[in-house]
Design a protein around this motif. Structure first.
Motif, PDB file in Angstrom:
ATOM      1  N   ALA A  87     -28.513 -21.279  17.387  1.00 59.01           N
ATOM      2  CA  ALA A  87     -28.628 -21.823  18.736  1.00 59.01           C
ATOM      3  C   ALA A  87     -28.734 -20.692  19.763  1.00 59.01           C
ATOM      4  N   TYR A  88     -27.880 -19.687  19.618  1.00 58.14           N
ATOM      5  CA  TYR A  88     -27.947 -18.566  20.564  1.00 58.14           C
ATOM      6  C   TYR A  88     -29.287 -17.837  20.478  1.00 58.14           C
ATOM      7  N   GLN A  89     -29.813 -17.734  19.272  1.00 60.25           N
ATOM      8  CA  GLN A  89     -31.048 -16.960  19.085  1.00 60.25           C
ATOM      9  C   GLN A  89     -32.319 -17.740  19.417  1.00 60.25           C
ATOM     10  N   THR A  90     -32.233 -19.074  19.393  1.00 57.98           N
ATOM     11  CA  THR A  90     -33.494 -19.833  19.508  1.00 57.98           C
ATOM     12  C   THR A  90     -33.519 -20.930  20.569  1.00 57.98           C
ATOM     13  N   ASP A  91     -32.380 -21.452  21.013  1.00 58.10           N
ATOM     14  CA  ASP A  91     -32.432 -22.411  22.128  1.00 58.10           C
ATOM     15  C   ASP A  91     -32.984 -21.653  23.335  1.00 58.10           C
ATOM     16  N   ALA A  92     -33.889 -22.279  24.073  1.00 59.05           N
ATOM     17  CA  ALA A  92     -34.437 -21.584  25.238  1.00 59.05           C
ATOM     18  C   ALA A  92     -33.303 -21.133  26.148  1.00 59.05           C
ATOM     19  N   HIS A  93     -33.360 -19.882  26.581  1.00 61.85           N
ATOM     20  CA  HIS A  93     -32.370 -19.343  27.509  1.00 61.85           C
ATOM     21  C   HIS A  93     -32.756 -19.721  28.942  1.00 61.85           C
ATOM     22  N   LEU A 114     -18.758 -15.634  37.072  1.00 61.20           N
ATOM     23  CA  LEU A 114     -17.610 -14.833  36.628  1.00 61.20           C
ATOM     24  C   LEU A 114     -17.633 -14.388  35.171  1.00 61.20           C
ATOM     25  N   TRP A 115     -18.245 -15.170  34.274  1.00 61.25           N
ATOM     26  CA  TRP A 115     -18.020 -14.867  32.861  1.00 61.25           C
ATOM     27  C   TRP A 115     -19.260 -14.792  31.974  1.00 61.25           C
ATOM     28  N   GLU A 116     -20.214 -15.711  32.190  1.00 62.51           N
ATOM     29  CA  GLU A 116     -21.295 -15.849  31.215  1.00 62.51           C
ATOM     30  C   GLU A 116     -22.421 -14.846  31.414  1.00 62.51           C
ATOM     31  N   GLY A 117     -23.071 -14.509  30.329  1.00 59.49           N
ATOM     32  CA  GLY A 117     -24.267 -13.692  30.407  1.00 59.49           C
ATOM     33  C   GLY A 117     -24.727 -13.376  28.996  1.00 59.49           C
ATOM     34  N   GLY A 162     -24.138 -13.185  20.553  1.00 55.96           N
ATOM     35  CA  GLY A 162     -24.796 -14.147  19.663  1.00 55.96           C
ATOM     36  C   GLY A 162     -23.870 -15.165  19.043  1.00 55.96           C
ATOM     37  N   SER A 163     -22.653 -15.273  19.536  1.00 60.97           N
ATOM     38  CA  SER A 163     -21.752 -16.290  19.006  1.00 60.97           C
ATOM     39  C   SER A 163     -20.781 -16.701  20.100  1.00 60.97           C
ATOM     40  N   MET A 164     -20.002 -17.745  19.838  1.00 60.60           N
ATOM     41  CA  MET A 164     -19.019 -18.186  20.830  1.00 60.60           C
ATOM     42  C   MET A 164     -17.835 -17.223  20.931  1.00 60.60           C
ATOM     43  N   MET A 165     -17.784 -16.245  20.032  1.00 57.48           N
ATOM     44  CA  MET A 165     -16.775 -15.192  20.177  1.00 57.48           C
ATOM     45  C   MET A 165     -17.200 -14.190  21.241  1.00 57.48           C
ATOM     46  N   ASP A 166     -18.528 -14.092  21.450  1.00 62.69           N
ATOM     47  CA  ASP A 166     -19.055 -13.023  22.292  1.00 62.69           C
ATOM     48  C   ASP A 166     -19.612 -13.512  23.620  1.00 62.69           C
ATOM     49  N   TYR A 167     -20.004 -14.789  23.664  1.00 62.39           N
ATOM     50  CA  TYR A 167     -20.557 -15.360  24.889  1.00 62.39           C
ATOM     51  C   TYR A 167     -19.469 -16.227  25.514  1.00 62.39           C
ATOM     52  N   ALA A 168     -19.204 -16.009  26.805  1.00 65.47           N
ATOM     53  CA  ALA A 168     -18.008 -16.590  27.415  1.00 65.47           C
ATOM     54  C   ALA A 168     -18.234 -17.992  27.980  1.00 65.47           C
TER      55      ALA A 168
END
Lengths: 158, 796
Positions: B296-302, B699-702, B715-721
């Motif tokens: 999802a992180y790699q292929t859902d449109a950002h 504040l958090w996401e990017g 690339g995972s929910m551990m790394d993306y806030a």
């Protein structure tokens, strides 16, 4: 190689032969056919797969099915009794604690244990206790309200 | 038959869809089980950019349980995924530059991979485990190439080139507004000019349900059924049939059942659903695929990913004379379905905001990079425009020494209804911008806050307030206009009302709910309109086999466009019902009126026939008007005459810890004006969720790419806030109501307002808190403790 597993889910006994690597959540969804428990990530962050195992709220993606051999499990499908919603389910409905509904089963199961431990949680405590469950729709406002509603409507413990 | 007189429009009723979700009985795509099911696993590029020298699938094919392995070379006769918005077709818009590199985007790329996660092969097996195991045995002979991921590096000399047809990685250049008038504004005597570089970082939608599809081809009938996580199943069907696979549209049924959130990311036609559909036809077996979160992180449109240079010219007394904006928009590796529209017609057209700016000019360059394609994410272009404008307004106030509330009041477009022509093509429908802001200031108690802030500063505490007075554009239409802007589709909506012989009503809407609660709001609309109990109304959506061609849900269009289509069909049902009732009551149809669930003769008390009796007569037409068709079922397609423009004013209070740079959100107040409101409970819920996403961007996401390797680090929910419950406060929401004159319901749209407004409100608040430390701008979000601390210490 397959191994036998036997467990009770929502009061019913299931036994299957499974691959040792099969995750409990996939066992519940694919083999047992209870699809209310969801998979939202692969790193145990989202909490959509939260179930109760031997009375503990756990993420079903963090166990292999074989580790749950002999366990007593409750999933979201087992929460309403005789067609009557549990106060937490009712609270999510009353307070609009869900939108797309995908995180909801995990939220409700996490709230179940929260209210067992803390029957009258403060807003701060609810938010802290939900740190293992992600929701992208509600901004959590109405989830907090839903759990507060449930706390106010739980039957008194005997 | 029961009738009701209580008005449901405007009432906070509980959602009718909830019982299935709170009991675990929702039916999402991954819950679909089909006999003979096979499972797909995709082989994806581990490189940001690499040529494919060859792919060896032999070991994978001989893996136990594997049914087939396909690469791009196997998919002969399959075309590129289409881009549905061609800027070159934009015409009759003053100042618009017409240009776009339409680069190919194959479902399985065969020549080169252009971003991490780009799919190059698919393994289909009897079990998910076998498919994943075998996918690891596919050997791709990669020739890694240099990559470019950063927006402002895409066209730099020596940057890696992604496509032969896009020199300098430029996808398009686009401009809007009056350049000469804007230049003149900046040359006015005595102007103050503020100039800022503003970065709107890349985001990932993160719908909680990962994308998924299940395709079932029936060789005996030639019918293909595709269950897919889609916000617009008809659009999926049309694009897949007509453009990519060349298969007959009437033999394809697309079902988008319960969908676990979209936020834009489920609008688009993606590689995987095309490949699974094609493979199911090829194999004659059902094929299912569900994304892992990593996929999802790699292929859902950002979403987002703009770098902007903005300049604002102000008179000495704070009037906004000219705005000049130059933006580079990162489109990722390919053109996603609606990608070119987002940083152009959904962005540049919103730069007038709620202000009477005298001249505006905007230039946008869209660039390709070795990153996941970028397309609409909640707000889509409008949050980016609002962010630029609201940051510039605050910067202007600081440059002039004006109060941030005063400068807004000075520049609001005065209250109007009907039409306000902006300098950036669009015409607003109705607005009372000062009204919403006044209400906000009253709830917020601005004066009191400033006193508290001053007092807190004496004790070393940094409090700040941020405002955001925003405009939003939704229910984008009419089709004629969007066609002239380059859209490949119309932007109407369908609504079919089927009255059954017993008076029960099924409504088929082309809108799609993936959390919005249409089964409730549309039922409120219908029950209210017909004066029948809501229990007699059922809403059907998300199935091309049942619903007339519709455009789906995005851009906050469901109530205004989809709701109006239903309303049109209700009107037709009523008109036909009057003819039947007139016959039954031996009166003239023009003397029949409809109220409280019955047709009655005007001015003759007691001479009436209930809705249910008319319905039954329509299907048992024994005593029936000559020449009138039996049945009571009507379909309408509504193409609005204009967009709707919600607006509002948000305020937030933050506290910054000067020692650590940590930002704490203390209070959030929103006053939105979304026109008439059908269900306040649902609208408030959407506002809450929107605010959360907007705050999270601030504040958090990017999404972060490593510049050297081109890897997606987050690339995972551990790394993306994705924000958690304990990071956010309760929100205070209120409303003003300015109905739109565009549609008969007076509704505008509420799905994206929070996301648009919240980001600048939070950043403005942080900058306000840091004003004492000499900070007047922070270029890049999210405002992490590190960045905030850096901003404080850069000035010391």
């Amino acid at each position: 190689m397959k191994l036998p597993v036997k467990m009770t889910i929502n009061g019913q006994t299931y036994s299957h032969e499974v691959e040792p690597r099969l995750l409990l959540v996939h066992y519940i969804r694919e083999q047992v056919g209870l699809t209310g428990t969801h998979v939202g990530c692969d790193t145990s962050q989202c909490g959509a797969c939260t179930i109760l195992m031997n009375g503990q709220a756990v993420k079903a993606c963090t166990f292999f099915a074989v580790q749950a051999d002999g366990a007593n499990i409750m999933t979201i499908e087992g929460l309403a009794k005789d067609g009557e919603l549990h106060p937490i389910q009712q609270g999510f409905w009353e307070k609009h604690g869900l939108q797309c509904g995908f995180c909801t089963p995990g939220m409700i199961m996490a709230a179940y244990q929260m209210l067992e431990r803390y029957p009258k949680p403060s807003e701060e405590l609810i938010r802290h206790q939900l740190e293992g469950n992600l929701c992208r729709c509600t901004g959590y406002h109405n989830i907090v309200k839903a759990i507060q509603w449930a706390a106010d409507h739980m039957p008194a413990k005997r | 038959m029961a009738t009701v007189t209580e008005r449901l429009f405007g009432k906070s009723i509980k959602r009718r869809e909830d019982p299935r979700f709170i009991t675990g009985r929702g039916q999402y795509v991954d819950d679909v089980k089909l006999p003979g099911m096979t499972y797909a696993a995709f082989v994806r590029s581990p490189h940001a950019h690499a040529r494919i020298r060859g792919i060896d699938t032999a070991a994978a094919r001989s893996h136990p349980g594997v049914v087939a392995v396909f690469t791009g070379r196997d998919m002969t006769g399959v075309n590129s995924l289409p881009c549905g918005w061609d800027l070159r077709k934009a015409k009759n818009i003053p100042g618009v530059v017409q240009d776009l590199a339409m680069v190919p985007h194959m479902p399985l790329t065969a020549d080169a991979a252009r971003h991490v996660g780009d799919p190059v092969a698919v393994v289909i097996a009897d079990s998910q485990g076998a498919a994943v195991d075998a996918a690891e045995k596919v050997r791709v002979d990669w020739e890694p190439l240099p990559a470019v991921t950063a927006t402002d590096r895409a066209s730099a000399p020596g940057a890696a080139q992604l496509h032969a047809d896009a020199a300098g990685n430029v996808a398009f250049r686009w401009a809007l507004g009056d350049a000469a008038a804007t230049d003149a504004a900046f040359k006015t005597a005595g102007v103050t000019v503020v100039k800022k570089r503003i970065v709107n970082q890349r985001l990932v939608a993160n719908a909680m349900e990962p994308r998924a599809c299940a395709a079932r081809f029936e060789p005996a009938t030639g019918e293909l059924t595709l269950w897919v996580t889609s916000q617009n199943p008809h659009v999926h069907r049309l694009l897949m049939c007509a453009f990519v696979l060349g298969i007959p549209e009437h033999k394809v049924r697309v079902i988008a059942p319960d969908v676990g959130g979209g936020f834009g990311s489920k609008i688009f036609l993606y590689n995987e659903e095309v490949v699974c559909s094609w493979a199911s036809r090829k194999l004659g077996r059902p094929v299912r695929w569900t994304a892992t979160r990593r996929e999802a992180y790699q292929t859902d449109a950002h979403g987002r990913d703009h770098v902007t240079e903005a300049e604002l010219a102000l008179s000495r007394d704070g009037r906004m004379l000219g705005l000049r904006v130059k933006t580079t928009a990162n489109l990722g590796a390919y053109l996603s379905t609606f990608a070119p529209a987002v940083p152009t017609f959904l962005y540049g057209t919103l730069l007038n905001g709620v202000y009477a700016i005298e001249a505006i000019h905007v230039e946008v360059t869209g660039v390709f990079t070795n990153t996941t394609p970028v397309d609409a994410y909640r707000g889509a272009g409008r949050p980016e425009a609002c962010y630029v404008l609201e940051r510039m307004v605050d910067a202007g106030a600081r440059a002039l020494g004006m109060d941030v509330a005063e400068i807004r009041k000075k520049n609001f477009i005065p209250k109007f209804s009907g039409a306000f022509q902006t300098h950036v093509a669009v015409t607003y429908d109705s607005g009372d911008y000062a009204g919403a802001f006044d209400k906000l200031l009253q709830i917020f108690d601005y004066k009191k806050f400033r006193a508290e802030q001053a007092e807190a500063r004496t004790r070393g505490r940094l409090l700040g307030v941020g405002f955001s007075t925003y405009i939003e554009a939704c229910s984008i239409a009419p089709s004629k206009v969007v066609g002239a802007l380059g859209a490949g589709a119309g932007l109407y909506e369908s609504g079919k009302v089927r009255v059954h012989p017993t008076g029960m009503v099924t409504v088929y809407t082309g809108s799609h709910s993936h959390g919005q609660g249409h089964e409730t709001t549309f039922a409120q609309l219908v029950a209210d309109d017909l004066g029948i109990p809501i229990e007699q109304v059922e809403i059907v959506h998300g199935d091309t086999g049942a619903v007339p061609f519709g455009m789906g849900t995005y851009g906050s269009r469901s109530a205004s466009v989809g709701g109006t289509a239903i309303k049109m069909s209700l009107d037709k049902v009523r008109e036909k019902g009057k003819k039947i009732a007139a016959h039954l009551l031996e009166a003239s149809a023009k003397d029949i009126e409809y109220a409280n669930g019955e047709f009655r003769v005007k001015g003759v008390p007691g001479k009436a026939v209930p809705f249910g009796a008319v319905a039954l007569t329509a299907y048992v037409p024994h005593n029936y008007p000559d020449g009138l068709e039996p049945g009571l079922e009507e379909t309408s397609f509504y193409d609005p005459s204009n967009f709707c423009f919600p607006f509002g004013a948000h305020a937030c209070v933050v506290e910054v810890d000067p020692e650590t740079g940590t930002v704490r959100l203390l209070r959030y107040v929103a006053v939105d004006d979304v026109g008439n409101v059908i269900n306040p409970l649902i609208v408030d819920g959407m506002v809450h969720g929107g605010i959360a996403q907007g705050v999270a961007q601030a504040l958090w996401e990017g999404a972060v790419y490593d510049a050297a390797s081109g890897q997606l680090v987050t690339g995972s929910m551990m790394d993306y806030a994705v924000p958690k419950a304990d990071m956010l406060p309760m929100y205070e929401t209120d409303r003003t109501v300015t109905p739109t004159p565009v549609n008969p319901l007076g509704v505008k749209g509420a799905g994206e307002t929070g996301t648009i407004a919240a980001t600048p409100a939070v950043v403005n608040a942080v900058v306000d808190a840091l004003a004492a430390a000499g900070v007047d701008h922070i270029e890049t979000m999210p405002l992490t403790p590190e960045r905030v601390w850096g901003a404080i210490h850069a000035r010391r």
